[in-house]
Design a protein around this motif. Structure first.
Motif, PDB file in Angstrom:
ATOM      1  N   UNK A 163      -2.453  -1.494   6.567  1.00  0.00           N
ATOM      2  CA  UNK A 163      -2.687  -1.210   5.149  1.00  0.00           C
ATOM      3  C   UNK A 163      -1.584  -0.327   4.579  1.00  0.00           C
ATOM      4  N   UNK A 164      -1.236   0.741   5.315  1.00  0.00           N
ATOM      5  CA  UNK A 164      -0.213   1.657   4.812  1.00  0.00           C
ATOM      6  C   UNK A 164       1.159   0.988   4.785  1.00  0.00           C
ATOM      7  N   UNK A 165       1.436   0.124   5.738  1.00  0.00           N
ATOM      8  CA  UNK A 165       2.708  -0.594   5.760  1.00  0.00           C
ATOM      9  C   UNK A 165       2.803  -1.524   4.548  1.00  0.00           C
ATOM     10  N   UNK A 166       1.745  -2.255   4.254  1.00  0.00           N
ATOM     11  CA  UNK A 166       1.738  -3.156   3.103  1.00  0.00           C
ATOM     12  C   UNK A 166       1.859  -2.370   1.801  1.00  0.00           C
ATOM     13  N   UNK A 167       1.198  -1.230   1.734  1.00  0.00           N
ATOM     14  CA  UNK A 167       1.273  -0.392   0.532  1.00  0.00           C
ATOM     15  C   UNK A 167       2.687   0.150   0.340  1.00  0.00           C
ATOM     16  N   UNK A 168       3.340   0.555   1.414  1.00  0.00           N
ATOM     17  CA  UNK A 168       4.695   1.074   1.331  1.00  0.00           C
ATOM     18  C   UNK A 168       5.668  -0.025   0.903  1.00  0.00           C
ATOM     19  N   UNK A 169       5.512  -1.218   1.448  1.00  0.00           N
ATOM     20  CA  UNK A 169       6.371  -2.336   1.063  1.00  0.00           C
ATOM     21  C   UNK A 169       6.196  -2.666  -0.416  1.00  0.00           C
ATOM     22  N   UNK A 170       4.955  -2.630  -0.872  1.00  0.00           N
ATOM     23  CA  UNK A 170       4.700  -2.924  -2.279  1.00  0.00           C
ATOM     24  C   UNK A 170       5.326  -1.856  -3.170  1.00  0.00           C
ATOM     25  N   UNK A 223       9.486  -0.313  -7.081  1.00  0.00           N
ATOM     26  CA  UNK A 223      10.590   0.579  -7.424  1.00  0.00           C
ATOM     27  C   UNK A 223      11.882  -0.216  -7.598  1.00  0.00           C
ATOM     28  N   UNK A 224      12.118  -1.179  -6.756  1.00  0.00           N
ATOM     29  CA  UNK A 224      13.323  -2.005  -6.857  1.00  0.00           C
ATOM     30  C   UNK A 224      13.296  -2.824  -8.148  1.00  0.00           C
TER      31      UNK A 224
END
Length: 63
Positions: A37-44, A49-50
């Motif tokens: 969950x945290x990995x997907x949230x960080x990627x999003x 931001x990009x």
């Protein structure tokens, strides 16, 4: 002539099918480990931001 259908049983079967569909959605949404969950949230967050970084005008401009 058509088949005789017990409406009570048909209604219960339809409700059970809807509950199973909801349970399947919940398994997908809530069945992931915290790390995933945290990995997907960080990627999003990185993607957002990009995307926002490529704007031609700043975020504080309202034109």
């Amino acid at each position: 002539m058509g088949e005789v259908v017990n409406l009570r049983q048909a209604r219960k079967a339809k409700a059970k099918q809807a509950e199973e569909a909801k349970a399947a959605e919940n398994r997908v949404a809530f069945g992931r480990p915290k790390k995933a969950k945290t990995l997907a949230e960080a990627k999003r967050a990185i993607e957002v931001a990009r995307h926002e970084g490529h704007r031609l005008d700043g975020p504080d401009r309202s034109e």
